[in-house]
Design a protein around this motif. Structure first.
Motif, mmCIF file in Angstrom:
data_model
loop_
_atom_site.group_PDB
_atom_site.id
_atom_site.type_symbol
_atom_site.label_atom_id
_atom_site.label_comp_id
_atom_site.label_asym_id
_atom_site.label_seq_id
_atom_site.Cartn_x
_atom_site.Cartn_y
_atom_site.Cartn_z
ATOM 1 N N THR A 266 -4.045 -0.477 -5.354
ATOM 2 C CA THR A 266 -3.630 0.933 -5.301
ATOM 3 C C THR A 266 -2.806 1.285 -6.532
ATOM 4 O O THR A 266 -2.026 0.470 -7.027
ATOM 5 N N THR A 267 -2.973 2.520 -6.986
ATOM 6 C CA THR A 267 -2.177 3.022 -8.101
ATOM 7 C C THR A 267 -1.044 3.877 -7.530
ATOM 8 O O THR A 267 -0.731 3.798 -6.351
ATOM 9 N N THR A 268 -0.491 4.730 -8.378
ATOM 10 C CA THR A 268 0.596 5.612 -7.923
ATOM 11 C C THR A 268 0.041 6.923 -7.357
ATOM 12 O O THR A 268 0.653 7.967 -7.508
ATOM 13 N N ASP A 269 -1.110 6.847 -6.733
ATOM 14 C CA ASP A 269 -1.711 7.997 -6.050
ATOM 15 C C ASP A 269 -0.703 8.513 -5.020
ATOM 16 O O ASP A 269 -0.281 7.786 -4.116
ATOM 17 N N ASN A 270 -0.318 9.771 -5.136
ATOM 18 C CA ASN A 270 0.773 10.289 -4.297
ATOM 19 C C ASN A 270 0.426 10.352 -2.821
ATOM 20 O O ASN A 270 1.287 10.110 -1.974
ATOM 21 N N ASN A 271 -0.836 10.672 -2.489
ATOM 22 C CA ASN A 271 -1.238 10.666 -1.083
ATOM 23 C C ASN A 271 -1.139 9.261 -0.497
ATOM 24 O O ASN A 271 -0.646 9.062 0.616
ATOM 25 N N VAL A 272 -1.631 8.289 -1.253
ATOM 26 C CA VAL A 272 -1.634 6.901 -0.774
ATOM 27 C C VAL A 272 -0.213 6.369 -0.645
ATOM 28 O O VAL A 272 0.166 5.781 0.373
ATOM 29 N N VAL A 273 0.600 6.588 -1.686
ATOM 30 C CA VAL A 273 1.957 6.046 -1.672
ATOM 31 C C VAL A 273 2.805 6.681 -0.574
ATOM 32 O O VAL A 273 3.634 6.020 0.048
ATOM 33 N N SER A 274 2.587 7.961 -0.306
ATOM 34 C CA SER A 274 3.394 8.633 0.716
ATOM 35 C C SER A 274 3.071 8.145 2.122
ATOM 36 O O SER A 274 3.867 8.326 3.043
ATOM 37 N N ALA A 275 1.902 7.503 2.290
ATOM 38 C CA ALA A 275 1.530 6.964 3.611
ATOM 39 C C ALA A 275 1.202 5.475 3.503
ATOM 40 O O ALA A 275 0.296 4.969 4.171
ATOM 41 N N TYR A 276 1.968 4.773 2.691
ATOM 42 C CA TYR A 276 1.619 3.393 2.340
ATOM 43 C C TYR A 276 1.644 2.447 3.545
ATOM 44 O O TYR A 276 0.843 1.512 3.631
ATOM 45 N N GLU A 277 2.548 2.693 4.471
ATOM 46 C CA GLU A 277 2.655 1.800 5.632
ATOM 47 C C GLU A 277 1.356 1.755 6.447
ATOM 48 O O GLU A 277 1.008 0.707 7.004
ATOM 49 N N SER A 278 0.633 2.872 6.481
ATOM 50 C CA SER A 278 -0.632 2.877 7.235
ATOM 51 C C SER A 278 -1.681 2.013 6.535
ATOM 52 O O SER A 278 -2.511 1.379 7.199
ATOM 53 N N LEU A 279 -1.633 1.961 5.218
ATOM 54 C CA LEU A 279 -2.544 1.108 4.451
ATOM 55 C C LEU A 279 -2.160 -0.364 4.630
ATOM 56 O O LEU A 279 -3.026 -1.232 4.806
ATOM 57 N N VAL A 280 -0.866 -0.640 4.605
ATOM 58 C CA VAL A 280 -0.366 -2.010 4.791
ATOM 59 C C VAL A 280 -0.790 -2.546 6.160
ATOM 60 O O VAL A 280 -1.200 -3.715 6.286
ATOM 61 N N LYS A 281 -0.709 -1.721 7.178
ATOM 62 C CA LYS A 281 -1.084 -2.147 8.539
ATOM 63 C C LYS A 281 -2.529 -2.636 8.580
ATOM 64 O O LYS A 281 -2.830 -3.690 9.152
ATOM 65 N N VAL A 282 -3.432 -1.900 7.922
ATOM 66 C CA VAL A 282 -4.843 -2.295 7.884
ATOM 67 C C VAL A 282 -5.014 -3.580 7.075
ATOM 68 O O VAL A 282 -5.765 -4.483 7.474
ATOM 69 N N ALA A 283 -4.313 -3.700 5.948
ATOM 70 C CA ALA A 283 -4.411 -4.902 5.105
ATOM 71 C C ALA A 283 -3.941 -6.136 5.872
ATOM 72 O O ALA A 283 -4.562 -7.204 5.794
ATOM 73 N N ASN A 284 -2.861 -5.981 6.630
ATOM 74 C CA ASN A 284 -2.346 -7.104 7.415
ATOM 75 C C ASN A 284 -3.330 -7.505 8.517
ATOM 76 O O ASN A 284 -3.607 -8.691 8.720
ATOM 77 N N GLU A 285 -3.859 -6.515 9.236
ATOM 78 C CA GLU A 285 -4.795 -6.790 10.328
ATOM 79 C C GLU A 285 -6.098 -7.421 9.821
ATOM 80 O O GLU A 285 -6.655 -8.299 10.460
ATOM 81 N N SER A 286 -6.536 -6.967 8.644
ATOM 82 C CA SER A 286 -7.824 -7.417 8.105
ATOM 83 C C SER A 286 -7.692 -8.620 7.172
ATOM 84 O O SER A 286 -8.701 -9.115 6.669
ATOM 85 N N LYS A 287 -6.452 -9.056 6.927
ATOM 86 C CA LYS A 287 -6.191 -10.158 5.996
ATOM 87 C C LYS A 287 -6.791 -9.883 4.613
ATOM 88 O O LYS A 287 -7.433 -10.731 3.995
#
Length: 328
Positions: A223-244
């Protein structure tokens, strides 16, 4: 008698002048400057930019309420809000307006051609049509870019995942910064035999779905410094953790929020750098005579707990490269 009157008059005039001179000097010293700051959204990286600008002003003698009027507004992720804020700021005639991130800076540049604008946290001001080139613009716009050398980002990814073959890229297609990086990644990685799979997320609520679409298809998500992504980063982290799926970012603050590694600009120092330009303009320089700059402080942050959650064993080499190691 006339001599006495003249002497009295002269004494009175001298006394009046003695009163006026210190008052005038004091007025000059306390001349109020007005700086307006707007950001497209509030998240740790952009908040650090704002703080950096404010601290630079304060450390150089610009004190809010004494000789500085400072106004701040966030567009809350909305381009329509950014345009409205730009109009409000321009109508209030500040000495300088600071635009944090591309959408807010573009809104400002579209609204005024006279009030000095200092952009920051913008990857490519030329592609964003903020400046005609990387030379002094001869317009009312200058600023500081957060552009990063992608080769160093790829080197970090390879150290996280040595047999890297596919990279997932979650991004907002409406952000110029993000589409630029996607194109550059594809140009650099395709000849190396590494595939980039783009996962667009138009809104912050689309980010988990975009991330899940990459499950089983990629070795790593970047991920880059995309403002939409960074502002909701925890939701992305949750998927990364679940999916390894290992998560690597270009915003150092994202490591503390759950990315395994983040190599990027110090956004606080990016703000300080922009603040220096603001001060030059307040001191009389023309923004059009100041060439756009690139942030000059980068750092690598590693999160060892995130590595455990995402199934990665970190090498001593990358741990030794880190400016900071966090365990969150």
């Amino acid at each position: 008698m006339r001599h006495i009157k003249n002497r009295v008059l002269s004494s009175v005039m001298l006394a009046v002048c003695a009163l006026i001179v210190p008052f005038t000097a004091s007025a000059v010293e306390q001349e109020m400057k007005y700086v307006a700051i707007t950001a497209i959204v509030e998240h740790p990286a952009l908040d650090n930019v704002k703080k950096g600008v404010e601290d630079e002003l304060k450390d150089n003698g610009y004190i809010v309420g004494e000789n500085l009027k400072l106004q701040y507004q966030s567009a809350q992720g909305s381009s329509a809000n950014a345009a409205q804020i730009a109009k409000q700021f321009v109508a209030s005639k500040p000495d300088v307006i600071v635009g944090i991130a591309t959408p807010s800076s573009q809104a400002l540049a579209a609204t005024t051609k006279t009030i000095p604008i200092v952009f920051t946290a913008v990857t490519d001001p030329v592609v964003a049509k903020l400046t005609p080139s990387w030379d002094a613009s001869k317009t009312n716009v200058t600023g500081v870019s957060d552009a990063l050398a992608l080769e160093t980002q790829i080197d970090v990814m390879m150290k996280i995942k040595p047999n890297l073959k596919t990279i997932g890229y979650v991004y907002s297609p409406g952000e110029v910064n993000s589409t630029i990086v996607l194109k550059q990644l594809q140009e650099i990685l395709t000849p190396k035999g590494i595939k980039v799979i783009a996962a667009p997320a138009q809104r912050t609520s689309d980010i988990p779905t975009a991330a899940r679409s990459l499950k089983g298809k990629v070795d790593l998500i970047y991920t880059t410094t995309d403002n939409n992504v960074v502002s909701a980063y925890e939701s992305l982290v949750k998927v990364a953790n679940e999916s390894k799926i290992p998560l690597v970012a270009s915003d150092p603050d994202s490591a503390g929020r759950g990315a395994i590694a983040a190599l990027g600009m110090s956004y606080y120092n990016l703000g300080r750098q922009a603040g220096k330009i603001v001060i030059r303009i307040l001191n009389g320089e023309n923004p059009g005579d100041i060439p756009p700059q690139v942030g000059n402080v980068t750092q690598l942050v590693i999160n060892t707990k995130a590595a455990e959650r995402q199934g990665v064993v970190l090498s001593d080499e990358i741990l030794n490269m880190a400016a900071e190691v966090v365990e969150k």
